[in-house]
Design a protein around this motif. Structure first.
Motif, PDB file in Angstrom:
ATOM      1  N   ILE A 155       3.810  -8.034 -12.844  1.00 27.37           N
ATOM      2  CA  ILE A 155       2.463  -7.998 -13.440  1.00 27.37           C
ATOM      3  C   ILE A 155       1.486  -8.808 -12.596  1.00 27.37           C
ATOM      4  CG2 ILE A 155       1.084  -8.739 -15.433  1.00 27.37           C
ATOM      5  CD1 ILE A 155       3.614  -8.066 -17.147  1.00 27.37           C
ATOM      6  N   ILE A 156       1.855 -10.041 -12.251  1.00 20.52           N
ATOM      7  CA  ILE A 156       0.953 -10.901 -11.474  1.00 20.52           C
ATOM      8  C   ILE A 156       0.670 -10.311 -10.098  1.00 20.52           C
ATOM      9  CG2 ILE A 156       0.708 -13.150 -10.347  1.00 20.52           C
ATOM     10  CD1 ILE A 156       2.175 -14.373 -12.746  1.00 20.52           C
ATOM     11  N   SER A 157       1.709  -9.818  -9.425  1.00 19.33           N
ATOM     12  CA  SER A 157       1.494  -9.267  -8.081  1.00 19.33           C
ATOM     13  C   SER A 157       0.674  -7.978  -8.137  1.00 19.33           C
ATOM     14  CB  SER A 157       2.814  -9.052  -7.346  1.00 19.33           C
ATOM     15  OG  SER A 157       3.653  -8.160  -8.043  1.00 19.33           O
ATOM     16  N   SER A 158       0.904  -7.137  -9.125  1.00 20.24           N
ATOM     17  CA  SER A 158       0.136  -5.891  -9.247  1.00 20.24           C
ATOM     18  C   SER A 158      -1.340  -6.180  -9.502  1.00 20.24           C
ATOM     19  CB  SER A 158       0.676  -5.034 -10.401  1.00 20.24           C
ATOM     20  OG  SER A 158       1.985  -4.638 -10.149  1.00 20.24           O
ATOM     21  N   VAL A 159      -1.593  -7.044 -10.466  1.00 19.98           N
ATOM     22  CA  VAL A 159      -2.983  -7.408 -10.775  1.00 19.98           C
ATOM     23  C   VAL A 159      -3.619  -8.107  -9.576  1.00 19.98           C
ATOM     24  CG1 VAL A 159      -4.455  -8.868 -12.242  1.00 19.98           C
ATOM     25  CG2 VAL A 159      -2.622  -7.504 -13.272  1.00 19.98           C
ATOM     26  N   GLY A 160      -2.884  -9.026  -8.964  1.00 17.29           N
ATOM     27  CA  GLY A 160      -3.398  -9.740  -7.795  1.00 17.29           C
ATOM     28  C   GLY A 160      -3.763  -8.814  -6.647  1.00 17.29           C
TER      29      GLY A 160
ATOM     30  N   SER B 257      -7.651  -8.214  -5.432  1.00 15.63           N
ATOM     31  CA  SER B 257      -7.947  -8.729  -4.084  1.00 15.63           C
ATOM     32  C   SER B 257      -8.375  -7.655  -3.082  1.00 15.63           C
ATOM     33  CB  SER B 257      -6.726  -9.477  -3.538  1.00 15.63           C
ATOM     34  OG  SER B 257      -5.644  -8.590  -3.333  1.00 15.63           O
ATOM     35  N   VAL B 258      -8.372  -6.389  -3.465  1.00 10.58           N
ATOM     36  CA  VAL B 258      -8.734  -5.312  -2.529  1.00 10.58           C
ATOM     37  C   VAL B 258     -10.084  -5.567  -1.841  1.00 10.58           C
ATOM     38  CG1 VAL B 258      -9.358  -2.856  -2.365  1.00 10.58           C
ATOM     39  CG2 VAL B 258      -7.248  -3.533  -3.501  1.00 10.58           C
TER      40      VAL B 258
ATOM     41  N   TRP C  81       2.531  -8.158  -1.979  1.00 16.28           N
ATOM     42  CA  TRP C  81       3.313  -6.934  -1.748  1.00 16.28           C
ATOM     43  C   TRP C  81       4.798  -7.279  -1.692  1.00 16.28           C
ATOM     44  CZ3 TRP C  81       3.346  -2.049  -2.487  1.00 16.28           C
ATOM     45  CH2 TRP C  81       4.249  -1.231  -1.809  1.00 16.28           C
ATOM     46  N   ASN C  82       5.125  -8.403  -1.015  1.00 12.50           N
ATOM     47  CA  ASN C  82       6.520  -8.845  -0.961  1.00 12.50           C
ATOM     48  C   ASN C  82       7.056  -9.162  -2.354  1.00 12.50           C
ATOM     49  OD1 ASN C  82       5.435 -10.114   1.954  1.00 12.50           O
ATOM     50  ND2 ASN C  82       7.418  -9.098   2.002  1.00 12.50           N
ATOM     51  N   VAL C  83       6.201  -9.724  -3.210  1.00 12.64           N
ATOM     52  CA  VAL C  83       6.611 -10.020  -4.582  1.00 12.64           C
ATOM     53  C   VAL C  83       6.840  -8.711  -5.341  1.00 12.64           C
ATOM     54  CG1 VAL C  83       5.914 -11.072  -6.781  1.00 12.64           C
ATOM     55  CG2 VAL C  83       5.417 -12.251  -4.616  1.00 12.64           C
ATOM     56  N   LEU C  84       5.917  -7.773  -5.198  1.00 15.03           N
ATOM     57  CA  LEU C  84       6.036  -6.477  -5.873  1.00 15.03           C
ATOM     58  C   LEU C  84       7.299  -5.733  -5.435  1.00 15.03           C
ATOM     59  CD1 LEU C  84       4.509  -4.717  -7.914  1.00 15.03           C
ATOM     60  CD2 LEU C  84       3.373  -3.619  -5.995  1.00 15.03           C
ATOM     61  N   LYS C  85       7.652  -5.837  -4.159  1.00 15.55           N
ATOM     62  CA  LYS C  85       8.862  -5.189  -3.631  1.00 15.55           C
ATOM     63  C   LYS C  85      10.150  -5.869  -4.078  1.00 15.55           C
ATOM     64  CE  LYS C  85       9.211  -4.588   0.638  1.00 15.55           C
ATOM     65  NZ  LYS C  85       9.224  -4.832   2.065  1.00 15.55           N
ATOM     66  N   GLY C  86      10.036  -7.111  -4.540  1.00 13.96           N
ATOM     67  CA  GLY C  86      11.223  -7.842  -4.973  1.00 13.96           C
ATOM     68  C   GLY C  86      11.812  -8.755  -3.913  1.00 13.96           C
TER      69      GLY C  86
END
Length: 185
Positions: A4-9, A13-14, A92-97
């Motif tokens: 959730i945090i990485s997606s929203v972030g 940030s775009v 992106w690294n967080v979103l990828k796991g």
């Protein structure tokens, strides 16, 4: 929470990344995104992504840590590092796991080998996902040599011993103030 945090972030940030990308391209030839192999959970390597803050080929003779007044850092890179904006692509690294929002800072194999020679218990940090932010970064900050990495590791070991949602929220809280005050390197 990481997803959730990485997606929203990433979504929020775009516009910031778009502006910074244009400035990076104008100030310095080369790619906007920089990637580097880091070692993560269970000692698995992964590609860490950042906005490029240094000149291209900043390490022609092998790994070198950034120091105060480092001439390899571009003008926009200096600004991005001060406010940790160069690390936005880490989301992106967080979103990828590959990473978590909070966890020990991921290092390169080159430095891990040097740290382990002096502090073998460093291997404990690989029992969790590395983090976008860490207790070590909040309490110690950036390290400019292996001795500093070992000193920062003491806080990461403290984090490992006390991992909890409340500790993670405490780290995030302190990180936000570090970013707002521009205490990056």
């Amino acid at each position: 929470m990481d997803i959730i945090i990485s997606s929203v972030g990433l979504m929020v940030s775009v516009p910031v990344v778009a502006v910074l990308s244009c400035i990076i391209k104008v100030q310095s030839p080369g790619p906007v995104i920089y990637s580097q192999e880091r070692i993560g959970f269970m000692r698995r390597p992964f590609r860490l992504f950042k906005l490029r803050s240094m000149i291209v080929d900043a390490e022609p003779d092998g790994p070198v840590l950034a120091v105060a007044g480092d001439r390899r850092i571009t003008p926009i890179g200096r600004f991005m590092r001060k406010y940790h904006l160069d690390e936005i692509p880490n989301l992106w690294n967080v979103l990828k796991g590959d990473m978590s929002i909070v966890g020990p800072r991921p290092e390169r194999q080159y430095y891990i080998e040097r740290i382990i020679k002096l502090a073998p218990h460093y291997t404990l940090v690989h029992q969790v996902r590395p983090g976008l932010t860490s207790w070590g970064m909040v309490k110690y900050g950036y390290a400019c040599d292996v001795a500093g990495m070992i000193e920062r590791m003491k806080y990461d070991i403290q984090y490992l011993r006390n991992m909890s949602l409340s500790f993670d929220l405490r780290v995030i809280y302190h990180t936000l103030f570090t970013v707002i005050r521009g205490e990056g390197k």
